[in-house]
Design a protein around this motif. Structure first.
Motif, PDB file in Angstrom:
ATOM      1  N   GLU A  38       0.831  -1.210   0.000  1.00  0.00           N
ATOM      2  CA  GLU A  38       0.000   0.000   0.000  1.00  0.00           C
ATOM      3  C   GLU A  38       0.863   1.257   0.000  1.00  0.00           C
ATOM      4  OE1 GLU A  38      -3.973  -1.515   2.395  1.00  0.00           O
ATOM      5  OE2 GLU A  38      -2.173  -1.009   3.546  1.00  0.00           O
ATOM      6  N   TRP A  39       1.951   1.258   0.779  1.00  0.00           N
ATOM      7  CA  TRP A  39       2.853   2.412   0.814  1.00  0.00           C
ATOM      8  C   TRP A  39       3.541   2.599  -0.534  1.00  0.00           C
ATOM      9  CZ3 TRP A  39       3.148   6.630   3.341  1.00  0.00           C
ATOM     10  CH2 TRP A  39       4.300   7.405   3.318  1.00  0.00           C
ATOM     11  N   GLY A  40       3.969   1.494  -1.133  1.00  0.00           N
ATOM     12  CA  GLY A  40       4.595   1.561  -2.453  1.00  0.00           C
ATOM     13  C   GLY A  40       3.640   2.090  -3.509  1.00  0.00           C
ATOM     14  N   THR A  41       2.379   1.682  -3.429  1.00  0.00           N
ATOM     15  CA  THR A  41       1.371   2.193  -4.365  1.00  0.00           C
ATOM     16  C   THR A  41       1.217   3.703  -4.208  1.00  0.00           C
ATOM     17  OG1 THR A  41       0.198   0.089  -4.386  1.00  0.00           O
ATOM     18  CG2 THR A  41      -1.054   2.043  -5.035  1.00  0.00           C
ATOM     19  N   TYR A  42       1.158   4.185  -2.956  1.00  0.00           N
ATOM     20  CA  TYR A  42       1.037   5.630  -2.717  1.00  0.00           C
ATOM     21  C   TYR A  42       2.260   6.374  -3.269  1.00  0.00           C
ATOM     22  CZ  TYR A  42       1.740  10.016  -0.311  1.00  0.00           C
ATOM     23  OH  TYR A  42       2.023  11.328  -0.052  1.00  0.00           O
ATOM     24  N   ILE A  43       3.439   5.870  -3.025  1.00  0.00           N
ATOM     25  CA  ILE A  43       4.678   6.559  -3.428  1.00  0.00           C
ATOM     26  C   ILE A  43       4.894   6.545  -4.938  1.00  0.00           C
ATOM     27  CG2 ILE A  43       7.210   6.465  -3.284  1.00  0.00           C
ATOM     28  CD1 ILE A  43       6.025   7.533  -0.770  1.00  0.00           C
ATOM     29  N   PHE A  44       4.689   5.405  -5.576  1.00  0.00           N
ATOM     30  CA  PHE A  44       5.146   5.244  -6.952  1.00  0.00           C
ATOM     31  C   PHE A  44       4.073   5.223  -8.037  1.00  0.00           C
ATOM     32  CE2 PHE A  44       8.399   3.164  -4.287  1.00  0.00           C
ATOM     33  CZ  PHE A  44       9.445   4.021  -4.572  1.00  0.00           C
ATOM     34  N   MET A  45       2.858   4.841  -7.721  1.00  0.00           N
ATOM     35  CA  MET A  45       1.845   4.658  -8.762  1.00  0.00           C
ATOM     36  C   MET A  45       1.122   5.972  -9.063  1.00  0.00           C
ATOM     37  SD  MET A  45       2.527   1.645  -9.448  1.00  0.00           S
ATOM     38  CE  MET A  45       1.313   1.262 -10.663  1.00  0.00           C
ATOM     39  N   ARG A  46       1.188   6.392 -10.325  1.00  0.00           N
ATOM     40  CA  ARG A  46       0.544   7.622 -10.763  1.00  0.00           C
ATOM     41  C   ARG A  46      -0.295   7.339 -11.991  1.00  0.00           C
ATOM     42  NH1 ARG A  46       1.324   8.569  -6.307  1.00  0.00           N
ATOM     43  NH2 ARG A  46       2.751  10.049  -5.415  1.00  0.00           N
ATOM     44  N   GLN A  47      -1.198   8.273 -12.312  1.00  0.00           N
ATOM     45  CA  GLN A  47      -2.133   8.083 -13.407  1.00  0.00           C
ATOM     46  C   GLN A  47      -1.456   8.114 -14.778  1.00  0.00           C
ATOM     47  OE1 GLN A  47      -5.409   7.354 -13.065  1.00  0.00           O
ATOM     48  NE2 GLN A  47      -4.958   7.192 -10.897  1.00  0.00           N
ATOM     49  N   ASN A  48      -0.548   9.064 -15.003  1.00  0.00           N
ATOM     50  CA  ASN A  48       0.134   9.251 -16.282  1.00  0.00           C
ATOM     51  C   ASN A  48      -0.848   9.276 -17.457  1.00  0.00           C
ATOM     52  OD1 ASN A  48       2.313   9.666 -17.942  1.00  0.00           O
ATOM     53  ND2 ASN A  48       2.807   7.504 -18.154  1.00  0.00           N
ATOM     54  N   PRO A  49      -1.823  10.208 -17.402  1.00  0.00           N
ATOM     55  CA  PRO A  49      -2.870  10.230 -18.430  1.00  0.00           C
ATOM     56  C   PRO A  49      -2.366  10.754 -19.773  1.00  0.00           C
ATOM     57  CG  PRO A  49      -3.082  12.151 -17.057  1.00  0.00           C
ATOM     58  CD  PRO A  49      -1.976  11.303 -16.458  1.00  0.00           C
ATOM     59  N   ARG A  50      -3.029  10.342 -20.803  1.00  0.00           N
ATOM     60  CA  ARG A  50      -2.794  10.908 -22.131  1.00  0.00           C
ATOM     61  C   ARG A  50      -3.881  11.956 -22.312  1.00  0.00           C
ATOM     62  NH1 ARG A  50      -0.467   9.936 -27.077  1.00  0.00           N
ATOM     63  NH2 ARG A  50      -1.767  10.442 -28.882  1.00  0.00           N
ATOM     64  N   GLY A  51      -3.476  13.207 -22.419  1.00  0.00           N
ATOM     65  CA  GLY A  51      -4.445  14.298 -22.513  1.00  0.00           C
ATOM     66  C   GLY A  51      -4.319  15.228 -21.325  1.00  0.00           C
TER      67      GLY A  51
END
Length: 99
Positions: A38-51
């Motif tokens: 869960e901590w790793g998800t908070y720190i590293f996972m981002r949306q990186n949207p196209r648009g």
């Protein structure tokens, strides 16, 4: 040259700014209770949207203030810029102390 609009200083060259990542990431209230996953998800996972993307930017070689920007990641065109937090401190460097 790409111009970025600092909400306090106006249009400046892109070289004066530092990208701060995705805006509006909410820190977990009780980080001690999170699992490593869960901590790793908070720190590293981002949306990186196209648009359209809401981002944090720092005017590193100017007023050194953070602000939010809305930018299209495909065209790199900025749509809007927004100050962060209370703006009362903006005038503090111009205030004259009265005795």
């Amino acid at each position: 040259m790409l111009l970025i609009t600092c909400p306090w200083c106006g249009d400046r060259a892109e070289a004066e700014f530092s990208y701060g990542g995705e805006a509006d990431i909410v820190r977990p209230l009780s980080s001690d209770d999170l699992t490593d996953r869960e901590w790793g998800t908070y720190i590293f996972m981002r949306q990186n949207p196209r648009g359209k993307s809401h981002e944090m930017w720092l005017h590193a070689q100017g007023c050194r203030r953070w602000f939010k920007a809305t930018r299209d990641t495909v065209t790199y065109k900025f749509d809007s810029f927004e100050k962060i937090g209370p703006t009362a401190h903006v005038q503090s460097d111009r205030r004259v102390d009265q005795e």
